[in-house]
Design an enzyme around this catalytic site. Sequence first.
Site, PDB file in Angstrom:
ATOM      1  N   TYR A 217      70.303 -48.524  61.986  1.00 58.94           N
ATOM      2  CA  TYR A 217      69.400 -49.549  61.462  1.00 58.94           C
ATOM      3  C   TYR A 217      68.448 -50.027  62.559  1.00 58.94           C
ATOM      4  O   TYR A 217      67.229 -50.119  62.345  1.00 58.94           O
ATOM      5  CB  TYR A 217      70.214 -50.720  60.913  1.00 58.94           C
ATOM      6  CG  TYR A 217      69.395 -51.794  60.255  1.00 58.94           C
ATOM      7  CD1 TYR A 217      69.067 -51.714  58.905  1.00 58.94           C
ATOM      8  CD2 TYR A 217      68.953 -52.906  60.971  1.00 58.94           C
ATOM      9  CE1 TYR A 217      68.317 -52.706  58.288  1.00 58.94           C
ATOM     10  CE2 TYR A 217      68.205 -53.899  60.371  1.00 58.94           C
ATOM     11  CZ  TYR A 217      67.892 -53.793  59.025  1.00 58.94           C
ATOM     12  OH  TYR A 217      67.139 -54.795  58.427  1.00 58.94           O
TER      13      TYR A 217
ATOM     14  N   LYS B 192      64.337 -49.574  62.605  1.00 58.66           N
ATOM     15  CA  LYS B 192      63.443 -50.732  62.604  1.00 58.66           C
ATOM     16  C   LYS B 192      62.554 -50.755  63.851  1.00 58.66           C
ATOM     17  O   LYS B 192      61.403 -51.193  63.797  1.00 58.66           O
ATOM     18  CB  LYS B 192      64.243 -52.028  62.477  1.00 58.66           C
ATOM     19  CG  LYS B 192      64.935 -52.190  61.128  1.00 58.66           C
ATOM     20  CD  LYS B 192      63.963 -52.151  59.965  1.00 58.66           C
ATOM     21  CE  LYS B 192      64.638 -52.406  58.630  1.00 58.66           C
ATOM     22  NZ  LYS B 192      63.686 -52.393  57.492  1.00 58.66           N
TER      23      LYS B 192
ATOM     24  N   ASN C  88      59.162 -52.326  51.741  1.00 54.48           N
ATOM     25  CA  ASN C  88      60.280 -53.219  51.995  1.00 54.48           C
ATOM     26  C   ASN C  88      61.649 -52.575  51.765  1.00 54.48           C
ATOM     27  O   ASN C  88      62.651 -53.075  52.263  1.00 54.48           O
ATOM     28  CB  ASN C  88      60.132 -54.451  51.085  1.00 54.48           C
ATOM     29  CG  ASN C  88      61.369 -55.314  51.031  1.00 54.48           C
ATOM     30  OD1 ASN C  88      61.675 -56.039  51.980  1.00 54.48           O
ATOM     31  ND2 ASN C  88      62.108 -55.230  49.932  1.00 54.48           N
TER      32      ASN C  88
ATOM     33  N   ASP D 116      61.998 -49.848  42.782  1.00 54.85           N
ATOM     34  CA  ASP D 116      63.340 -50.034  43.331  1.00 54.85           C
ATOM     35  C   ASP D 116      64.229 -48.888  42.867  1.00 54.85           C
ATOM     36  O   ASP D 116      64.010 -48.324  41.787  1.00 54.85           O
ATOM     37  CB  ASP D 116      63.927 -51.366  42.857  1.00 54.85           C
ATOM     38  CG  ASP D 116      65.036 -51.879  43.759  1.00 54.85           C
ATOM     39  OD1 ASP D 116      64.802 -52.861  44.485  1.00 54.85           O
ATOM     40  OD2 ASP D 116      66.138 -51.296  43.730  1.00 54.85           O
TER      41      ASP D 116
ATOM     42  N   THR E  52      69.925 -62.625  51.312  1.00 47.24           N
ATOM     43  CA  THR E  52      69.589 -61.559  50.362  1.00 47.24           C
ATOM     44  C   THR E  52      70.866 -60.806  50.020  1.00 47.24           C
ATOM     45  O   THR E  52      71.865 -60.894  50.741  1.00 47.24           O
ATOM     46  CB  THR E  52      68.577 -60.560  50.955  1.00 47.24           C
ATOM     47  OG1 THR E  52      69.228 -59.846  52.019  1.00 47.24           O
ATOM     48  CG2 THR E  52      67.337 -61.254  51.475  1.00 47.24           C
TER      49      THR E  52
ATOM     50  N   ILE F  28      68.346 -63.204  56.425  1.00 45.57           N
ATOM     51  CA  ILE F  28      67.867 -63.884  55.233  1.00 45.57           C
ATOM     52  C   ILE F  28      68.952 -63.826  54.165  1.00 45.57           C
ATOM     53  O   ILE F  28      69.684 -62.835  54.058  1.00 45.57           O
ATOM     54  CB  ILE F  28      66.583 -63.199  54.696  1.00 45.57           C
ATOM     55  CG1 ILE F  28      65.540 -63.044  55.812  1.00 45.57           C
ATOM     56  CG2 ILE F  28      66.008 -63.964  53.503  1.00 45.57           C
ATOM     57  CD1 ILE F  28      65.009 -64.331  56.390  1.00 45.57           C
TER      58      ILE F  28
END
Length: 251
Positions: A157, A161, A91, A38, A192, A190
């Site tokens: 984005y 994707k 991810n 990360d 997050t 989600i």
Amino acid sequence: MTKEFAGKVALVTGGGSGIGAACARQLADEGAKVVVADMHLEGAQQVVETIKAAGGEAASYQIDVSDPVAVAAMVDFTVTTFGGLDCAVNNAGIGGPLKPIAEYEIDEWRHVIDVNQNSVFYCMKYELQAMLPNGKGSIVNMSSILGTNGIAAAPAYVSAKHALVGMTKSAAIAYSAQGVRINAVAPGYIHTPLVENSLDEESLKALVGLHPIGRLGRADEVANLTLFLLSDRASFITGSYHLVDGAYAAQ
């Protein structure tokens, strides 16, 4: 009882929080040795501490996935630390500014594409180089429902994707006969930090209304599918794009 990923080595980018952290913890729970990578080292270290406290094996790694040299070093660290690489979850990602394309600054566009799209190419390039000599491996690229759908305020984005899905399909065709499977997972919205930190309470409520299931998803629900795709149970699944979206895309 044998754990499903016993004896395997896994690499998870963006593993310090959210979906990445859930994937890293579940992989470790199932016996994998996990590198939690990360940009924010503290978050990765916290996930590693949680894994070790539960009896698992893990190591943290600080990474800017938009830097190909750093990505190569990350994969080398994984192989050196744990003796190989069997599974990878690509991810890491960012949301980027919320505004239509004519208002996007060039530097903003490049940054979102670098982190969300180019980084997946870098990761797959070096992960595949580590996996192919062993004739086996599995990769999951974290896309989004916006890998097929679009929204007006996130052009970079959405573009990244969409491209990630195409890269996944091309790579799967190229390497499936050599024993490496590559799939994409497409979460809906989600709970997050990426979602919660970029939207106010009213916007979050509006997002819930977009999902016929009546709620946002959980990180562990995305991790459940990710682990299945990484596992030998999914041995005939490659080049696919799998939704975890509470029927968002079915409308």
